[in-house]
Write a protein that holds these residues in place. Structure first.
Motif, PDB file in Angstrom:
ATOM      1  N   ALA A  16      16.979   0.645   7.468  1.00 24.15           N
ATOM      2  CA  ALA A  16      16.100   0.848   6.375  1.00 24.15           C
ATOM      3  C   ALA A  16      15.731  -0.459   5.814  1.00 24.15           C
ATOM      4  N   LEU A  17      14.898  -0.342   5.018  1.00 27.98           N
ATOM      5  CA  LEU A  17      14.132  -1.477   4.311  1.00 27.98           C
ATOM      6  C   LEU A  17      14.937  -2.152   3.224  1.00 27.98           C
ATOM      7  N   ALA A  18      15.232  -3.210   3.081  1.00 33.07           N
ATOM      8  CA  ALA A  18      15.978  -3.831   1.748  1.00 33.07           C
ATOM      9  C   ALA A  18      14.816  -4.756   1.327  1.00 33.07           C
ATOM     10  N   VAL A  19      14.611  -4.223  -0.161  1.00 35.69           N
ATOM     11  CA  VAL A  19      13.779  -4.840  -0.920  1.00 35.69           C
ATOM     12  C   VAL A  19      14.183  -5.416  -2.161  1.00 35.69           C
TER      13      VAL A  19
ATOM     14  N   ASP B 135       2.918  -1.251   3.873  1.00 35.42           N
ATOM     15  CA  ASP B 135       2.312  -0.183   3.103  1.00 35.42           C
ATOM     16  C   ASP B 135       3.312   0.432   2.277  1.00 35.42           C
ATOM     17  N   ALA B 136       4.536   0.706   3.017  1.00 32.06           N
ATOM     18  CA  ALA B 136       5.676   1.649   2.109  1.00 32.06           C
ATOM     19  C   ALA B 136       6.249   0.482   1.248  1.00 32.06           C
ATOM     20  N   VAL B 137       6.318  -1.032   1.415  1.00 34.06           N
ATOM     21  CA  VAL B 137       6.859  -1.875   0.484  1.00 34.06           C
ATOM     22  C   VAL B 137       5.786  -2.117  -0.720  1.00 34.06           C
TER      23      VAL B 137
ATOM     24  N   ALA C 203      -7.609   3.489  -2.538  1.00 33.10           N
ATOM     25  CA  ALA C 203      -8.679   2.671  -2.502  1.00 33.10           C
ATOM     26  C   ALA C 203      -8.661   1.305  -2.056  1.00 33.10           C
ATOM     27  N   ASP C 204      -7.542   0.806  -1.987  1.00 29.44           N
ATOM     28  CA  ASP C 204      -7.270  -0.515  -1.622  1.00 29.44           C
ATOM     29  C   ASP C 204      -6.798  -0.506   0.017  1.00 29.44           C
ATOM     30  N   GLY C 205      -6.955   0.621   0.716  1.00 30.35           N
ATOM     31  CA  GLY C 205      -6.371   0.738   2.119  1.00 30.35           C
ATOM     32  C   GLY C 205      -5.061   0.839   2.218  1.00 30.35           C
ATOM     33  N   VAL C 206      -4.339   1.083   1.443  1.00 33.55           N
ATOM     34  CA  VAL C 206      -2.673   1.579   1.544  1.00 33.55           C
ATOM     35  C   VAL C 206      -2.634   2.952   1.718  1.00 33.55           C
ATOM     36  N   ASP C 207      -1.673   3.197   3.028  1.00 35.10           N
ATOM     37  CA  ASP C 207      -1.375   4.643   3.209  1.00 35.10           C
ATOM     38  C   ASP C 207      -0.428   5.081   2.399  1.00 35.10           C
ATOM     39  N   VAL C 208      -0.917   6.009   1.520  1.00 37.87           N
ATOM     40  CA  VAL C 208       0.317   6.674   0.593  1.00 37.87           C
ATOM     41  C   VAL C 208       0.977   7.864   0.969  1.00 37.87           C
ATOM     42  N   GLY C 209       0.634   8.519   2.179  1.00 34.91           N
ATOM     43  CA  GLY C 209       1.342   9.432   2.490  1.00 34.91           C
ATOM     44  C   GLY C 209       1.236  10.724   1.538  1.00 34.91           C
TER      45      GLY C 209
END
Length: 516
Positions: A161-164, A308-310, A381-387
């Motif tokens: 998992a990602l810790a943020v 991108d997820a972050v 528009a900023d190039g982030v993959d949002v799924g």
């Protein structure tokens, strides 16, 4: 009373600013020396760990002990939670687990130790879960107003998992995103007591898969195996003794309630204590980013995808918080994974304006959906993959208590009531395009919103333009009608049948801006 509104251009500028905050994102591997407190917005740690959720099943019984949700019911419920939180907090410290969150009746903890041994981590999580369950059966209270022991259900899963960073302003504890956290939470979400594990965790522990993980609790033999392997140094008697000693030296103050002068935007949650709690009629809002767990799971192993997820999480939840706090003068209680829980109130210090509270809560929910769609568009528009992300929103209205539980210096926020539980339940029943409202908020809502939501109290694509059009359906029509009427009169008065005014309003008519 101040008017609560959402403006597309203002939201767009906020979103662009948030995107700028996470242009640079760093993904790091969790190691022995990692400190997850106070993480920067652009930093995330990939953590391989075991996730444990514990849900106290009889919290609803505590709140429903009387027909009317009075102060006595809330005092008993908050004392009940405070007693159990103190005990669990001590256990997690003793076993070196990471306390992620204690949201009302639900605890989330992560086991990252022992390092490089997933099976050992699973055994430790199971042994700790049983220790907590055993302790909580002994932390009820006798006397004139006895408190029952807690009934608990545990969910466990293991993986990356990602810790943020989990918040803005004063709340910056770590937050874990990804499949193991979500799967553990789901396993804890049933109605029967016991410890429930995913098949992923079962296989790692050396146990057979089962057909229905939500209906098959760990057996006594399996739990004893985990206890033998984990060899926890702390016992039930140790924890109960420490708990009793703490209660003797630092007794829980009686919960005392006052009302906050609306709006909730101005409430300082960090000064709340049992003796300085708030209680009044208000609306509770849960907004959950739908499909975010799968979105993170598909990206957690690749650094660029994880970045991108972050970015996506930072921008989306930040804008949801801004809509709640800045546009509609509400208060975020906390982020719970990819979900935000907030409260809204309108009125005076003496009386809640139930109708205005319900209306503005629904406008807030509608604005959240519009901002959410706008944020996805700006991120892309900023190039982030949002799924393929959605937003599920639930709301309910009722008498709610707000306080902080635990020991001085390390208290945790608590916002509890029947309506809080109901708003979360409404959200969980919604898809990523739906907004659901409870029966009490429906009763107080404007007739136009009641018509829009219907008797099932659920609506798809309820965004801000839709909400405004429902409240003001005749405004544009009246303007057009007035213009046409004047023009038609002038045409009839004309001496020449070849001369006429065009059948359009004399001035531009107002249009709603936003997403369809």
């Amino acid at each position: 009373m101040a008017k609560r509104v959402w403006d597309e251009e203002t939201a767009k500028q906020r979103i662009k600013s948030k995107i700028g905050e996470v242009q640079t994102v760093t993904i790091k591997e969790y190691v022995r020396t990692t400190d997850l407190t106070g993480l920067a917005n652009g930093v995330a740690y990939r953590v391989d760990g075991v996730h444990l959720y514990i849900d106290i099943l009889n919290i609803g019984d505590m709140l429903n002990v009387t027909a009317f949700e009075g102060e006595t019911a809330h005092r008993r419920t908050l004392r009940f939670l405070n007693l159990h939180y103190r005990a669990v907090r001590n256990i997690l410290k003793d076993v070196e687990a990471i306390e992620v969150d204690f949201h009302n009746q639900r605890l989330h903890a992560v086991f990252a130790k022992p390092y490089d041994d997933e099976q050992a981590r699973i055994f430790k999580a199971v042994a700790t879960a049983q220790l907590i369950r055993d302790v909580l059966t002994k932390t009820g209270e006798d006397g004139d107003d006895p408190l029952p022991a807690a009934k608990t259900r545990v969910g466990i899963d293991s993986g990356k998992a990602l810790a943020v960073n989990n918040g803005r302003r004063s709340s910056r504890e770590p937050l874990f995103l990804g499949n193991p956290a979500n799967q553990a939470a789901k396993r804890a979400g049933g109605t029967d007591e016991g410890i429930y594990m995913t098949n992923v965790a079962r296989l790692t522990a050396g146990w057979d898969k089962v057909l229905d993980v939500d209906a098959t609790a760990l057996t006594t033999t399996q739990i004893e195996k985990a206890q033998d392997e984990a060899e926890l140094e702390v016992t039930v008697d140790d924890v109960v003794k420490t708990w009793k000693d703490e209660l003797a030296s630092s007794p829980i103050a009686k919960f005392e309630f006052t009302r906050h002068t609306p709006p909730f935007k101005t409430i300082d949650l960090e000064i709340l204590t049992p003796a300085n709690s708030r209680r009044q009629e208000s609306a509770s809002i849960y907004a959950d980013i739908d499909n975010f767990t799968r979105y993170v799971a598909d990206r957690v192993d690749d650094d660029e995808d994880a970045k991108d997820a972050v970015r996506c999480l930072h921008v989306l939840r930040g804008e949801l918080d801004s809509v709640l706090h800045d546009d509609f003068a509400g208060k975020k209680i906390r982020f719970i994974g990819d979900c935000i829980h907030g409260i809204v109130v309108e009125g005076t210090a003496q009386t809640t304006d139930d109708a205005e509270t319900a209306k503005n809560a629904l406008l807030c929910a509608a604005a959240m959906r519009s901002s959410f769609k706008l944020a996805l568009a700006e991120l892309e528009a900023d190039g982030v993959d949002v799924g393929k992300l959605g937003l599920a929103i639930g709301l309910e209205h009722g008498i709610t208590s707000i306080t902080r539980l635990g020991m001085k210096g390390e208290r945790t926020r608590c916002c509890i009531s029947r309506s809080v539980l109901a708003s979360e339940a409404e959200q969980r029943q919604c898809s990523g395009r739906q907004t659901g409202i409870g029966p009490t908020l429906y009763k107080h809502a404007p007739e136009a919103f009641q018509t829009l939501f219907g008797t099932n109290r659920r609506r798809s694509d309820f965004d801000y333009p839709t909400a405004i059009e429902a409240l003001e359906p005749k405004k544009e029509a009246k303007t057009a009608s007035l213009g046409l009427g004047l023009l038609q009169t002038a045409t009839v008065a004309s001496a020449s049948s070849d001369f006429s005014f065009p059948r359009t309003p004399a001035q531009p008519s107002r249009t709603q801006q936003g997403f369809s």
